[in-house]
Write an enzyme that holds these catalytic residues in place. Structure first.
Site, mmCIF file in Angstrom:
data_model
loop_
_atom_site.group_PDB
_atom_site.id
_atom_site.type_symbol
_atom_site.label_atom_id
_atom_site.label_comp_id
_atom_site.label_asym_id
_atom_site.label_seq_id
_atom_site.Cartn_x
_atom_site.Cartn_y
_atom_site.Cartn_z
ATOM 1 N N ARG A 1 3.612 2.263 18.722
ATOM 2 C CA ARG A 1 4.881 2.459 19.413
ATOM 3 C C ARG A 1 6.012 2.149 18.434
ATOM 4 N NH1 ARG A 1 2.275 4.892 22.434
ATOM 5 N NH2 ARG A 1 2.036 4.690 24.702
ATOM 6 N N GLU B 1 12.793 8.936 20.298
ATOM 7 C CA GLU B 1 12.098 10.175 19.934
ATOM 8 C C GLU B 1 12.714 11.371 20.642
ATOM 9 O OE1 GLU B 1 7.883 9.684 20.529
ATOM 10 O OE2 GLU B 1 7.735 8.155 18.963
ATOM 11 N N HIS C 1 5.019 12.265 16.251
ATOM 12 C CA HIS C 1 4.170 11.723 17.319
ATOM 13 C C HIS C 1 2.960 12.632 17.585
ATOM 14 C CE1 HIS C 1 4.406 8.770 20.924
ATOM 15 N NE2 HIS C 1 3.155 9.018 20.602
#
Length: 621
Positions: A309, A338, A357
């Site tokens: 994370r 993000e 990601h």
């Protein structure tokens, strides 16, 4: 428990008498014991056999039996409807279609979702759809299950789900290998400057000397968080010839040894590692854990990988560490925001490799997630135990009302106990002792055990622990939880006299918390409806378990209390309560102090440096 209904007693009995050796998915439980509404039977959510037993039981009042039987006929005849609001793998859709009517409607606006949801029994989403309170209100009680195809549930309003009697499940395991592989890919590509060299060649350059890398063989990798992904990364790193150390307060030492990893403290991990791979959840404890202070301790030239994370790293601090050479390189798949800003200094840094990601982005992982969430949603609709449930099931109102203050006490004792554990020792066993005047059959402690488990695990985990998944979650983390009930001669009107939590075979950062048996021991009671701490180790105290507590061991003599009070007062930290437990006059004593504000590090340092204080610990509850 005189207030529990006949149905509730049968229900509690079924779960309480299930053999421990059976798989967790092989028996019925209150996994989806939802609050009844006009559209469903009062026993909705129980497995069909149990519902039938309850509906025909002579111990249930006739109106309830008729209602239950009527509900069974309706539920058996109706084929549920499942709304899939974001793309899902075909294997998962095939499973859903065998069981239910499936409506695949993607890219719904919030208004469109609210208009469709009242016709659906279950909803499956990924991360792009917000399942808000408005969605649950619009369902008018029909929505029974929300499935999140993935791990994070930030986009689902859990409080609203629970209030609506809706179970929320996720798919936490299917992308484990994909995330681990991505971590290893980033590790290797960073070490050999793959991304930078590729960009250089595509720009028409040939810079062999500029992109000399480092070897992985013989280097030390610190795996920070030794759960599913972390342990898989460790396996692969061992195959690359790396020496693997790990930090995780819940990882069993034998499991780490089986992989070939050594469990160490946080400080030892970051000060000795050549590479640090992050696999910890984002919690209040881990947020910005890697900050200026942490980077000041690392080995110069360390390399950081993060596929966990983004928020666990202070990104500004990482840029500073990269600029001054403390951190040689970083490889990042996750970010605090993000997508990150286009002008992000971290993303644009020449010594940083980034991906958007992609940890779970493999064909196989996406199919696995689809199957896992489909199975979880179907099982929940059938009333089976949902091991991946992330919100609490509905508990009979009478039972919850009576146990409410003890539920709060249980979680706070768990949170307090885990904060007393020294960093590198890990928790192997938990023993809970209840004292009560009630017969064991009239005291169901499952929710209390679940809340103790919640208090122990949640502070450093992203797992949401409840009565459904508490035992499963504990087993997954190697926690062996046992319970003992001691009968006392007092009024049975009070469900419990005290709860005692023992953490066995651990080291403590506050030695006075160790009892004569060597366990970390804390005990609490409910007084006037509020949880109180009444025992720490062998010392009796009496303090309200509020937000912040300071425990100090000192020699019992005049002036000690005043010195600590003066230090706190000088920093405008208000003391809400104070209690002293001692062995005998002028001997060792424990001072327990509750404060309204969190003291800063300098204030805590002054308390620790006070000549009268032999040891102290600051606890957040």
């Amino acid at each position: 428990m005189a207030s529990v209904t006949a149905a509730g007693k049968a229900f509690l009995h079924l779960s309480a008498t299930t053999p421990d050796h059976l798989p967790l998915t092989s028996f019925s439980s209150p996994a989806v014991c939802f609050r009844s509404s006009r559209s469903r039977s009062p026993f909705f959510g129980l497995d069909l056999r149990l519902r039938l037993r309850l509906a025909t039981s002579s111990k249930i009042p006739a109106p309830h039996a008729r209602s239950a039987a009527r509900g069974l006929r309706i539920e058996a005849a109706a084929r549920p409807t499942i709304l899939v609001a974001e793309k899902l793998g075909e294997a998962g859709l095939a499973l859903l279609r065998e069981f239910a009517n499936v409506d695949c409607s993607y890219n719904l606006s919030p208004q469109d979702l609210c208009s469709k949801i009242s016709l659906c029994d279950a909803l499956i989403v990924r991360s792009g759809t917000k399942v808000t309170r408005e969605v649950f209100d619009a369902s008018r009680g029909r929505l029974k299950v929300v499935g999140r195809a993935g791990v994070g549930i930030d986009n689902v309003d859990l409080h609203a789900a629970t209030e609506s009697g809706c179970l929320v499940v996720n798919a936490p395991t299917a992308n484990t290998v994909a995330a681990a592989e991505h971590g290893i890919a980033l590790l290797a590509s960073m070490a050999r400057n793959i991304a930078q060299a590729d960009a250089s060649m595509k720009a028409g350059k040939w810079q062999r000397n500029k992109y000399v890398g480092v070897s992985l063989v013989g280097k030390t990798l610190a795996v920070m968080g030794f759960g599913k992904v972390g342990s898989e990364v460790a396996r692969r790193a061992k195959g690359l010839g790396m020496h693997v150390i790990a930090h995780d307060p819940y990882a069993p030492a034998d499991r780490a040894r089986a992989i070939g990893a050594e469990l160490v403290s946080f400080d030892e991990a970051i000060t000795t590692a050549d590479f640090i791979s992050l696999h910890m959840p984002l919690t209040t404890t881990t947020e910005k854990l890697f900050n200026d202070e942490a980077f000041a301790k690392v080995k110069k030239g360390v390399r950081i990988i993060n596929v966990a994370r983004g928020g666990v790293v202070d990104e500004d601090a990482l840029v500073r560490a990269l600029d001054n050479g403390t951190v040689a390189q970083a490889a990042l798949d996750v970010f605090t925001v993000e997508p990150p800003p286009k002008d992000s200094k971290l993303v644009m840094h020449e010594n940083v490799t980034v991906t958007p990601h992609l940890g779970a982005s493999t064909v196989e992982a996406q199919e696995g997630v689809a199957v896992e969430i489909a199975e979880a949603v179907i099982g929940a609709l059938k009333g089976e135990l949902a091991a991946t449930a992330v919100n609490a099931p509905m508990v009979p109102a009478e039972v919850l009302s009576e146990l409410a203050p003890y539920v709060i006490l249980a979680e706070k004792l768990g949170r307090l106990a885990v904060q007393l554990v020294a960093g590198g020792s890990g928790i192997k066993g938990v023993k809970v002792v209840y004292t009560s005047a009630r017969d064991p059959d009239d005291l169901d402690t499952r929710i209390l055990r679940a809340m103790i488990t919640k208090g122990i695990i949640e502070p450093i985990s992203n797992v949401f622990v409840n009565i459904v998944n508490a035992d499963y979650t504990a087993k997954q983390r190697g926690l062996r939880i046992s319970e003992e009930r001691i009968h006392i001669d007092s009024s049975p009107e009070v469900p419990l006299d005290s709860i005692q939590v023992h953490l066995t075979h651990v080291e403590s950062k506050f030695a006075s918390a160790l009892s004569d048996t060597g366990d970390i021991t804390v005990e609490g009671r409910v007084k006037d409806g509020y949880p109180h701490l009444t025992l720490v180790g062998s010392f009796s105290v009496d303090v309200s378990l509020e937000q912040y507590v300071i425990l100090c061991r000192n020699v019992d003599k005049p002036g000690n209390i005043g010195r600590v009070g003066r230090i706190l007062g000088e920093q405008n930290v208000n003391i809400s309560f104070m209690s002293v437990g001692r062995i005998a006059p002028r001997k060792q004593a424990i001072m327990a102090i509750g404060v309204d504000e969190e003291p800063d590090k300098e204030t805590l340092k002054k308390i620790g440096e006070s000549p009268a204080i032999e040891e102290f610990v600051f606890l957040k509850l």
